[in-house]
Design a protein around this motif. Structure first.
Motif, PDB file in Angstrom:
ATOM      1  N   ASP A 209      10.065 -23.102 -26.956  1.00 45.32           N
ATOM      2  CA  ASP A 209       9.747 -22.655 -25.603  1.00 45.32           C
ATOM      3  C   ASP A 209       9.967 -23.739 -24.560  1.00 45.32           C
TER       4      ASP A 209
ATOM      5  N   GLU B 251      24.226 -15.357 -25.488  1.00 43.46           N
ATOM      6  CA  GLU B 251      22.791 -15.112 -25.410  1.00 43.46           C
ATOM      7  C   GLU B 251      22.062 -15.903 -26.487  1.00 43.46           C
TER       8      GLU B 251
ATOM      9  N   GLY C 209      18.329 -15.901 -28.340  1.00 46.17           N
ATOM     10  CA  GLY C 209      17.116 -15.116 -28.510  1.00 46.17           C
ATOM     11  C   GLY C 209      15.897 -15.983 -28.763  1.00 46.17           C
TER      12      GLY C 209
ATOM     13  N   LEU D 151      13.334 -16.792 -26.531  1.00 44.77           N
ATOM     14  CA  LEU D 151      12.799 -17.592 -25.436  1.00 44.77           C
ATOM     15  C   LEU D 151      11.970 -16.725 -24.488  1.00 44.77           C
TER      16      LEU D 151
ATOM     17  N   ASP E   8      10.353 -15.004 -21.223  1.00 44.00           N
ATOM     18  CA  ASP E   8      11.012 -14.560 -19.995  1.00 44.00           C
ATOM     19  C   ASP E   8      10.644 -15.464 -18.830  1.00 44.00           C
TER      20      ASP E   8
ATOM     21  N   TYR F 248      15.611 -20.846 -16.566  1.00 45.59           N
ATOM     22  CA  TYR F 248      15.865 -22.056 -17.339  1.00 45.59           C
ATOM     23  C   TYR F 248      16.974 -22.878 -16.705  1.00 45.59           C
TER      24      TYR F 248
ATOM     25  N   SER G 172      15.878 -15.546 -18.842  1.00 45.26           N
ATOM     26  CA  SER G 172      15.584 -14.822 -20.074  1.00 45.26           C
ATOM     27  C   SER G 172      14.936 -13.491 -19.730  1.00 45.26           C
TER      28      SER G 172
ATOM     29  N   SER H 240      13.033 -11.693 -23.819  1.00 40.89           N
ATOM     30  CA  SER H 240      13.116 -12.821 -24.756  1.00 40.89           C
ATOM     31  C   SER H 240      14.544 -13.209 -25.111  1.00 40.89           C
ATOM     32  N   VAL H 241      15.512 -12.816 -24.300  1.00 41.28           N
ATOM     33  CA  VAL H 241      16.908 -13.183 -24.520  1.00 41.28           C
ATOM     34  C   VAL H 241      17.437 -13.905 -23.287  1.00 41.28           C
ATOM     35  N   LEU H 242      17.803 -15.167 -23.466  1.00 40.66           N
ATOM     36  CA  LEU H 242      18.363 -15.959 -22.376  1.00 40.66           C
ATOM     37  C   LEU H 242      19.866 -15.764 -22.327  1.00 40.66           C
ATOM     38  N   THR H 243      20.360 -15.321 -21.189  1.00 43.54           N
ATOM     39  CA  THR H 243      21.803 -15.192 -20.979  1.00 43.54           C
ATOM     40  C   THR H 243      22.324 -16.473 -20.347  1.00 43.54           C
TER      41      THR H 243
END
Length: 953
Positions: free
Chosen positions: A512, A533, A535, A537, A539, A542, A562, A565-568
């Protein structure tokens, strides 16, 4: 000197026997004499004693050597190395009250004839110590002495981290990430040896207790005798330890290289005849011999006493490649594994500095039973011992095996994992040393291992080979060393993550508070703009710090968000290398919103009326941070063909996502986002009728090309990149007449081509009338189509997928799961012989299309220079070229043929910033043009690019 000590002891005992006889005679015959001489006799009898003879300093910096020379008098022994006869110890009391008990040792290097104790303090302040000697006559102690410890820049010994056991930490708690090669023998402190390693960022090297390379034999040798220690070898290791300290390195000491325990095994070096343990056991019974164990304990104690103090000694490597030893090969695997446990336990119990232990099998073997006995999991990674994951792509297969094994360690054991030997000349691509391919292989091994949880770089075999550890390889070690130590690994509890998306492999260690990883184009092509992406992480927004892995330079920081819970992550748009490293950290919510910012899940989609792209719109403040409190209403519109599935939406938590569905016309589409009071933004998506497999333009170097396209084994085929303004693949071949009956080449596939229906490529045949057989593979299934190599004029070939004939089943081509495309040149109607053909622009397409020009009026002034794909393409007789100027510039737009000759100049003037179109009409050019590939060169100020266009008559 050992003989001298033993003889003296014999003389000493004889003297006392004679003295006792003489005393009895005097007592019986001359009792008065005894009484008169009693005081004299008392003075002649000496008691054993121990004291400090000298110390190397009275003030010791933290983790530096404090050495006591010990004076021992009137003690009876025959072997100074045997603690059952003479056991020297020293008890140290720290300023905080912790007590340390250390072994002493006998040092006779260069005839020193000295007893010593070595220690290194880890607390500042005043220390006290007392010497203790246990011998046949009892136990004696010295008076108390002391020294002062002062601060230093050293971090101390390494051990398994108490906070995160997957990594190492120093004694002072600072994280340690090992970087370096194996240096098994012939170690030099020169600029080509340890000096080069230090300059390249190394902090670790492995070393063998072996006689090779002028290393003065082994510690317990035939020459020294069993139970005694080769002082020349010990002096050599003293020297290596000192060099390691001076250069801030850690040495992994292999106590038992497999050679020393090998007697008959084929394919292994056999040095049992140099091992003194042959006099008390057989090589096959070594692990289970109790008598051998009693001698081993004394040797291990001596190692701890002599070198345990040093911050330069990093890891006890108990046995290197146990599978190459006689005991293991004889079937005594249980004894061997149990022996590893016993040795590890002895070292851990008796080494007060907490140094970790490890052991290994040879390359290609994962050994969970052994790793459970030691502190460090250890695999030797020589690639061909493991299955090749991606046929036709050796570099990708290479970094995958390092990633996969690192993850195995991480998931199976709560301890650090290392690759205790790796590399050398064993590669999937059979790369020469040195070569750019070998350098890329080493480079990828570093970063894939790091991003997958390994606790140190693969320990490359070996530093003694300048061909293997070339200047280019060492430069990659240095680049890595500029990034890896940034992270304090022990502060975070990571989880592993991997994905393959948009033709990229992504390996990450996720937390995190900090995520780090490595991303690489699967074919080793230039990275360009990519989106992937990560996964797991929470929301929030970042910061993503990007690093050039080939130089170690930090490039820039981008912002990502994010969702669910998925950071693009969207990479910067100027990357030229095939891979990059990144560090991800969370940011606080931004301030007041001022602007919109758009990203797309893809920059190019098929114009088939059904392909989609996910558009993310972020609301940002003046610093580029997401305004998480923003609730702005956003209006989206499309300039060009296709449609949005949403138009007017409210951004919650500073972002919103919508879906665009492609149209079937035009070369591109622009999505515009607007909101009252905020700066608008737009994003362009290219619409294409093909999924490009290879244009040959984006290879970072020949290595990427040579490892993407593979010659079929045993054929007389050479592949080369050739270029004028454009790059093509030249295939030179020979078949029959002494050569194999066919020539062949291939490459791996990875995309989903299910929305296409044709295989398209540009071909310049050689007029041989031979057959070019094309095969599409999906697992064990494959389909074939033959094309005749007639004529010599370049042409665009487009083959319906439906025309490919199944070879081993009556199934349709599985376009969603193709794994390989291969090409074979067969005699056909042309017979045997040699020739050369050229190929370019491999793609799967939706078929021949004619683009219809759309109304693109109303688009804002561009924020970059850009040239779009011409339309239509292929064309006859004219095509439209659309481009954008970021600001007022002198623009030169020229057309060249495949030989680099100027065909025409379309634009040569100063133009204001904006969007423009120009038509290239072949009829109005200054010479007749034939079918084939042409090139448009665009130059505006310092910006320039080249585009390919295809004329098809």
């Amino acid at each position: 000197m050992a003989w001298y000590m033993s003889t003296n002891s014999l003389i000493y005992r004889t003297f006392w026997i004679m003295k006792k006889i003489h005393f009895l005679v005097l007592f019986v015959v001359f009792p008065g004499f005894i009484s008169a001489q009693s005081n004299t006799l008392k003075l002649a009898v000496k008691s054993p004693s121990i004291d400090v003879a000298s110390v190397n300093t009275k003030t010791v910096a933290l983790y530096e050597k404090f050495e006591i020379s010990v004076s021992i008098s009137d003690v009876d022994f025959s072997n100074p190395y045997d603690p059952s006869e003479v056991d020297l110890r020293c008890i140290f009391d720290s300023p905080s009250g912790k007590q340390w008990e250390l072994f002493g040792f006998y040092d006779d290097y260069q005839d020193r004839n000295e007893w010593k104790v070595r220690f290194a303090p880890n607390e500042t302040g005043n220390w006290t110590y007392t010497l203790k000697l246990i011998h046949s006559g009892g136990t004696i102690e010295s008076t108390s002495n002391g020294f002062e410890a002062v601060q230093s820049d050293h971090d101390g010994w390494i051990r398994v981290s108490q906070k995160n056991p997957h990594y190492f930490e120093h004694d002072n708690g600072k994280s340690y990430y090992g970087i370096g090669p194996y240096y098994p023998w012939g170690v030099s402190n020169s600029n080509n040896g340890l000096g080069l390693m230090e300059d390249s960022g190394a902090n670790l090297f492995g070393y063998w207790n072996i006689m090779y390379g002028g290393e003065s034999g082994i510690i317990e040798s035939i020459g020294s005798g069993l139970g005694r220690y080769n002082q020349n070898k010990c002096g050599r290791i003293d020297q290596l330890i000192q060099w390691a300290e001076e250069r801030n390195m850690k040495m992994m000491l292999a106590i038992w290289p497999h050679d020393l325990l090998c007697e008959t095994l084929g394919g292994w070096a056999k040095q049992w005849d140099s091992n003194p343990y042959q006099y008390i056991t057989t090589s096959a019974d070594f692990y289970g011999s109790q008598e051998a164990w009693e001698y081993q304990k004394k040797q291990y104690r001596y190692l701890i006493a002599r070198w345990g103090y040093s911050r330069g000694l990093g890891i006890w490597e108990i046995v290197n490649e146990i599978t190459g030893t006689e005991g293991w090969a004889a079937g005594n695997e249980a004894d061997a594994t149990n022996w590893v446990r016993i040795v590890s336990d002895y070292l851990k119990y008796n080494d007060p500095f907490g140094r970790p232990t490890t052991a290994s099998k040879h390359g290609g073997y994962y050994w969970p039973e052994g790793y459970a006995q030691v502190d460090i999991s250890n695999v030797h990674v020589y690639e061909t011992g493991w299955n090749m994951e991606y046929q036709g792509n050796p570099l990708r297969s290479s970094h995958y095996i390092y990633h996969w094994l690192s993850n195995m360690f991480w998931n199976d054991f709560e301890q650090p994992g290392i690759f205790g030997e790796a590399g050398y000349t064993n590669t999937y691509g059979d790369f020469a040393t040195p070569s750019s391919g070998y350098t890329a292989h080493y480079h990828n091994a570093l970063w894939a291992s790091w991003a997958s949880g390994l606790a140190a770089t693969p320990v490359w075999w070996d530093m003694g080979s300048s061909q293997v550890m070339s200047n280019d390889v060492m430069a990659q070690m240095k680049a890595f060393s500029r990034v890896a130590p940034i992270i304090n690994y022990t502060d975070y509890s990571f989880s592993t993550f991997e994905t393959t998306i948009n033709d990229c492999d992504v390996y990450c260690m996720v937390n995190d508070s900090l995520t780090f990883g490595w991303v690489r184009d699967i074919l080793g092509s230039k990275f360009k703009v990519r989106q992937f992406e990560i996964g797991g992480l929470p929301d929030t927004t970042y910061a993503i710090r990007w690093f050039d892995t080939w130089s170690g330079d930090e490039l820039e920081t981008t912002i990502g968000i994010s969702i669910d819970s998925v950071l693009t992550v969207t990479s910067p748009d100027y990357f030229d290398n095939p891979d990059y490293a990144f560090l991800v950290t969370p940011l606080q919510g931004g301030g007041d919103p001022v602007a919109l910012s758009l990203t797309s899940s893809t920059s190019t989609i098929l114009k088939n009326g059904s392909s989609t792209a996910v558009i993310t719109c972020m609301v940002k403040d003046t610093d580029g941070l997401i305004s998480t409190g923003a609730g702005s209403e956003i209006h989206f519109s499309v300039k060009g063909s296709g449609e949005l599935l949403d138009n007017d939406v409210v951004a919650e938590n500073g972002y919103v996502r919508i879906t665009y569905r492609s149209g079937m016309e035009g070369p591109f589409v622009r999505i515009v986002a607007e909101s009252a009071g905020l700066q608008s933004d737009s994003i362009t998506i290219s619409l294409t009728d093909q999924i490009l497999v290879d244009s040959f333009d984006d290879y970072a170097d020949n290595t990427s090309f040579e490892t993407t396209w593979q010659v079929q084994g045993g054929t007389n085929t050479q592949l080369n990149l050739v270029s004028s303004n454009d790059k093509l693949m030249k295939v030179t071949y020979a078949i029959g007449d002494g050569s194999p009956p066919y020539a062949g080449f291939q490459r791996a596939l990875s995309d989903d081509y299910s929305d296409t229906g044709y295989l398209r490529f540009y071909l310049i045949p050689d007029g041989s009338d031979r057959d070019l057989a094309m095969i599409l593979r999906s697992g064990n299934l494959y389909w074939r189509y033959d094309h005749k190599l007639s004529g010599s004029t370049g042409k665009l070939i487009e083959i319906p997928i439906a025309d490919f004939v199944p070879q081993n089943t009556e199934s349709e081509v599985d376009l969603a799961n193709l794994t390989l495309v291969s090409f074979s040149i067969l005699p056909g109607d042309g017979g045997n012989g040699s020739g050369e053909i050229y190929l370019d622009d491999f793609a799967f397409s939706i078929g021949m299309t004619t683009d219809v020009e759309e109304d693109y009026s109303g688009l804002h002034v561009p924020n970059e220079f850009r040239v779009y794909d011409n339309f239509p393409n292929p064309f006859n007789p004219s095509t439209t070229i659309r481009y954008e100027l970021q600001y007022r510039s002198h623009l030169k737009l020229e057309v060249f043929d495949i030989l680099g000759r100027l065909v025409t100049t379309l634009v040569d003037e100063v133009q204001s910033g904006g969007t423009y179109e120009v038509v290239f009409n072949t009829i109005s050019s200054n010479r007749e043009l034939s079918s084939g590939t042409y090139f448009i060169r665009f130059q505006a100020g310092s910006f320039h690019t080249v585009k390919k266009i295809t004329l098809l008559k």
